[in-house]
Design a protein around this motif. Structure first.
Motif, mmCIF file in Angstrom:
data_model
loop_
_atom_site.group_PDB
_atom_site.id
_atom_site.type_symbol
_atom_site.label_atom_id
_atom_site.label_comp_id
_atom_site.label_asym_id
_atom_site.label_seq_id
_atom_site.Cartn_x
_atom_site.Cartn_y
_atom_site.Cartn_z
ATOM 1 N N THR A 175 20.203 58.129 -43.946
ATOM 2 C CA THR A 175 20.882 58.810 -45.143
ATOM 3 C C THR A 175 21.676 60.126 -44.799
ATOM 4 N N ASP A 176 21.466 60.644 -43.983
ATOM 5 C CA ASP A 176 21.924 61.717 -43.087
ATOM 6 C C ASP A 176 23.070 61.424 -42.130
ATOM 7 N N PHE A 177 24.392 61.336 -42.656
ATOM 8 C CA PHE A 177 25.555 60.969 -41.665
ATOM 9 C C PHE A 177 26.112 62.084 -41.097
ATOM 10 N N GLY A 178 25.608 63.352 -41.065
ATOM 11 C CA GLY A 178 26.267 64.565 -40.630
ATOM 12 C C GLY A 178 26.771 64.477 -39.133
ATOM 13 N N SER A 179 25.946 64.032 -38.355
ATOM 14 C CA SER A 179 26.081 63.926 -37.138
ATOM 15 C C SER A 179 27.167 62.963 -36.478
ATOM 16 N N ILE A 180 26.978 61.524 -37.063
ATOM 17 C CA ILE A 180 27.929 60.596 -36.753
ATOM 18 C C ILE A 180 29.426 61.082 -37.453
ATOM 19 N N ALA A 181 29.430 61.651 -38.464
ATOM 20 C CA ALA A 181 30.643 62.399 -39.365
ATOM 21 C C ALA A 181 31.512 63.446 -38.290
ATOM 22 N N ALA A 182 30.429 64.165 -37.377
ATOM 23 C CA ALA A 182 30.880 65.291 -36.798
ATOM 24 C C ALA A 182 31.652 64.612 -35.396
ATOM 25 N N LYS A 183 31.042 63.637 -34.901
ATOM 26 C CA LYS A 183 31.714 62.716 -33.740
ATOM 27 C C LYS A 183 33.054 61.994 -34.071
ATOM 28 N N ILE A 184 33.062 61.886 -35.400
ATOM 29 C CA ILE A 184 34.417 61.084 -35.534
ATOM 30 C C ILE A 184 35.392 61.974 -35.935
ATOM 31 N N ALA A 185 34.908 63.228 -36.672
ATOM 32 C CA ALA A 185 36.001 64.034 -37.075
ATOM 33 C C ALA A 185 36.360 64.850 -35.720
#
Length: 409
Positions: free
Chosen positions: A223-233
């Protein structure tokens, strides 16, 4: 093969279950699934709760629409009405096995159709094969479905997961060198279908020289996609591809929005075609792409009736999940009529043999299958354009031009 006992308990036992049909509960069973005016009981397990509940409920509506529309026209085999017996597998592979064991072995349903998602289709198809049952399914599109050696399975959609993005890959790789995306980030649920859609595109783009800069796989309950989103960004790829179901796709997009990452192109499986998608991501949908096997405006003969009567039944237009359920019903109905029967036993093999050598007209177009049950077609590509989702590829089916690069979200 397990040898199914003949159904003798009949309609009284079915009254306690979730049923749809015009035949009344009660009375005696004078022949089970072997003919007469007995209803044709179709057993189904669906993920109505848990990780896959959103699309699962959509597929349920598609099944219910197929039963009602068919029954309103007199049913199958000269007047036998369809009853649906639906169980909730809670998005759990162990539960789905138990459900189909119950439906086929204990409840002695006449027919079965499949659940939603490859994760649930494979174990349930195995149960159906053990009992010698035809198994048409709406959502098991990953390669592993067709590598199991199933002889009874048919996927009721135009294309398998690996081929969902074929038209998009062809479009992007044909762009001039200065316009073609150079880098892509992939994030996919640890689910055969979701990964299949993303990695099918990944394989084709990498072969065309497009570099992968992020490749993340996450558990279905994430449910928490913060770390994946940070890698992508941080990688700043030209394009992001999500191998998603529904809620995971929504959560990843929201996380990317919060980081103000602005890709030139964004493509997500399943999620963008859900009617709740736009609201869930703050109505910032413009330019988001998704493969689809269905359009409400498709010119196929049965589609106009489906859209019109689905709206009357549910007060809304059908989306892809609903169409997948309806298409599954159409395929089973065609097999029943061709075989002239609908019960456990030899009838099942008659239907299986017929589908292996015939084409069925459906709301997603004519469907035919190879020996593994794999459909021989391709998915269209949709894009959110002007607050609506429209077909943009292939060119001969498009409702709008593909917008690239996409507007900010």
């Amino acid at each position: 093969m397990r040898s199914p006992a003949r159904r003798t308990t009949g309609a009284l036992a079915l009254c306690a279950s979730l049923m749809l049909g015009l035949a009344a509960c009660g009375g005696s069973d004078d022949g089970g699934g072997e003919g007469g005016d007995d209803p044709i009981v179709v057993g189904i397990s669906l993920p109505l709760t848990g990780d896959f509940s959103e699309p699962g409920k959509g597929v349920q509506e598609g099944y219910e629409a197929w039963a009602k529309i068919t029954n309103d026209k007199g049913g199958l085999l000269g007047g036998r009405k369809i009853e649906l017996k639906i169980l909730d597998d809670q998005s759990n592979a162990d539960r789905v096995v138990a459900d189909y064991e119950q439906l086929i072995g204990s409840d002695q349903v006449d027919l079965v159709v499949g659940p939603f998602s490859t994760r649930l289709v494979v174990p349930s198809a195995r149960v159906a094969q053990e009992y010698g049952m035809l198994f048409v399914e709406p959502a098991g599109a990953a390669a592993e479905v067709f590598n199991q050696g199933f002889k009874n399975l048919f996927y009721a959609a135009p294309a398998v997961a690996d081929d969902h993005y074929n038209h998009l890959a062809e479009y992007l790789l044909a762009l001039p060198a200065g316009e073609k995306p150079k880098t892509v980030a992939y994030a996919a649920m640890d689910d055969p279908f979701a990964q299949g859609t993303a990695y099918g595109l990944k394989k084709k783009l990498e072969a065309g020289g497009v570099k992968t800069v992020v490749d993340e796989v996450y558990p279905p309950n994430t449910t928490d996609f913060g770390s994946i989103a940070a890698k992508i960004a941080a990688a700043k790829p030209d394009m992001v591809v999500g191998g998603s179901q529904y809620q995971d796709g929504v959560n990843l997009i929201v996380a990317l929005q919060q980081l103000n990452y602005q890709p030139k192109l964004a493509a997500f499986s399943t999620a963008p075609t859900n009617p709740e998608f736009a609201k869930a991501i703050g109505n910032k949908t413009e330019g988001i792409l998704s493969p689809t096997g269905y359009s409400q405006d498709a010119p196929y003969e049965s589609n106009k009736e489906f859209v019109e009567k689905f709206k009357a039944q549910f007060g809304k237009a059908p989306e892809e999940d609903q169409a997948n359920g309806y298409t599954t019903g159409q395929v089973v109905g065609a097999a029943v009529e061709a075989a002239g029967c609908a019960e456990q036993g030899d009838c099942q093999q008659k239907m299986i043999d017929w589908l292996h050598s015939n084409t069925v007209d459906t709301v997603v177009g004519p469907l035919k299958w190879d020996a593994t049950g794999k459909p021989q077609g391709a998915h269209m590509i949709q894009q959110w354009v002007g607050n609506d989702i429209k077909i943009v590829l292939p060119a001969d089916a498009k409702e709008a031009d593909l917008v690239y690069p996409k507007p900010a979200w």
